[in-house]
Motif scaffolding. Structure first.
Motif, PDB file in Angstrom:
ATOM      1  N   GLN A 149      33.527  26.081 -11.684  1.00 63.20           N
ATOM      2  CA  GLN A 149      31.998  26.713 -12.606  1.00 63.20           C
ATOM      3  C   GLN A 149      31.285  27.296 -11.805  1.00 63.20           C
ATOM      4  O   GLN A 149      31.390  28.539 -11.791  1.00 63.20           O
ATOM      5  CB  GLN A 149      30.925  24.911 -12.273  1.00 63.20           C
ATOM      6  N   GLN A 150      31.341  27.513  -9.989  1.00 70.90           N
ATOM      7  CA  GLN A 150      31.071  28.658  -9.323  1.00 70.90           C
ATOM      8  C   GLN A 150      31.529  29.788  -9.387  1.00 70.90           C
ATOM      9  O   GLN A 150      30.823  31.217 -10.060  1.00 70.90           O
ATOM     10  CB  GLN A 150      30.161  28.169  -7.572  1.00 70.90           C
ATOM     11  N   LEU A 151      33.119  29.411  -9.395  1.00 73.35           N
ATOM     12  CA  LEU A 151      33.872  30.809  -9.573  1.00 73.35           C
ATOM     13  C   LEU A 151      33.329  31.837 -10.446  1.00 73.35           C
ATOM     14  O   LEU A 151      33.188  32.603 -10.966  1.00 73.35           O
ATOM     15  CB  LEU A 151      35.114  30.802  -8.572  1.00 73.35           C
ATOM     16  N   ALA A 152      33.304  30.681 -11.471  1.00 69.42           N
ATOM     17  CA  ALA A 152      33.493  30.939 -13.437  1.00 69.42           C
ATOM     18  C   ALA A 152      32.342  32.201 -13.006  1.00 69.42           C
ATOM     19  O   ALA A 152      32.173  32.767 -13.556  1.00 69.42           O
ATOM     20  CB  ALA A 152      33.181  29.734 -13.951  1.00 69.42           C
ATOM     21  N   GLU A 153      31.289  31.264 -12.652  1.00 71.89           N
ATOM     22  CA  GLU A 153      29.646  31.576 -12.922  1.00 71.89           C
ATOM     23  C   GLU A 153      29.450  33.434 -11.840  1.00 71.89           C
ATOM     24  O   GLU A 153      29.183  34.346 -12.785  1.00 71.89           O
ATOM     25  CB  GLU A 153      28.662  30.956 -12.751  1.00 71.89           C
TER      26      GLU A 153
ATOM     27  N   GLY B 276      32.643  35.774 -14.129  1.00 71.40           N
ATOM     28  CA  GLY B 276      32.618  35.625 -15.465  1.00 71.40           C
ATOM     29  C   GLY B 276      34.106  35.486 -15.865  1.00 71.40           C
ATOM     30  O   GLY B 276      34.184  35.862 -17.439  1.00 71.40           O
ATOM     31  N   VAL B 277      34.751  34.785 -15.526  1.00 71.62           N
ATOM     32  CA  VAL B 277      36.245  34.388 -15.914  1.00 71.62           C
ATOM     33  C   VAL B 277      35.618  32.740 -16.448  1.00 71.62           C
ATOM     34  O   VAL B 277      35.342  32.554 -15.872  1.00 71.62           O
ATOM     35  CB  VAL B 277      36.853  34.189 -14.759  1.00 71.62           C
ATOM     36  N   GLY B 278      35.844  31.981 -17.947  1.00 71.99           N
ATOM     37  CA  GLY B 278      35.844  30.804 -18.041  1.00 71.99           C
ATOM     38  C   GLY B 278      36.019  30.030 -17.268  1.00 71.99           C
ATOM     39  O   GLY B 278      37.478  29.827 -16.811  1.00 71.99           O
ATOM     40  N   VAL B 279      35.232  28.879 -16.631  1.00 73.81           N
ATOM     41  CA  VAL B 279      35.857  28.069 -16.080  1.00 73.81           C
ATOM     42  C   VAL B 279      37.488  26.748 -17.075  1.00 73.81           C
ATOM     43  O   VAL B 279      38.438  26.634 -16.063  1.00 73.81           O
ATOM     44  CB  VAL B 279      35.041  26.870 -15.982  1.00 73.81           C
ATOM     45  N   ASP B 280      37.213  27.217 -18.058  1.00 72.57           N
ATOM     46  CA  ASP B 280      38.499  26.376 -18.575  1.00 72.57           C
ATOM     47  C   ASP B 280      40.039  26.827 -17.848  1.00 72.57           C
ATOM     48  O   ASP B 280      40.974  26.806 -17.627  1.00 72.57           O
ATOM     49  CB  ASP B 280      38.425  26.633 -20.066  1.00 72.57           C
TER      50      ASP B 280
END
Length: 73
Positions: free
Chosen positions: A24-28, A31-35
């Motif tokens: 989740q932190q990497l997604a935020e 800008g790449v979705g957590v899924d």
């Protein structure tokens, strides 16, 4: 030689862990979705070039760092 998506998955997981980030932190940060990040790390799909660039920027590395086979590091 392992497939590129397996090498990418391993490199992504290791670099994310070094930052002590959750998916989740990497997604935020990227800008790449957590899924999508979960799918990349499970080798369920391959990332686009745009995602590789976003992830490498967030992880303070080059796209090549994420796509390098372990035996070439």
């Amino acid at each position: 030689m392992p497939e590129l998506k397996h090498a990418f998955a391993d490199n992504l997981r290791v670099r994310r862990a070094k930052k002590h980030w959750s998916q989740q932190q990497l997604a935020e940060a990227s800008g790449v979705g957590v899924d999508a990040i979960g799918k990349y790390e499970r080798c369920d799909c391959s990332p686009t070039l745009e995602s590789i660039v976003k992830l490498s920027t967030a992880l303070d590395c080059t796209p090549n760092d994420l796509c390098t086979f372990p035996e070439f590091k």
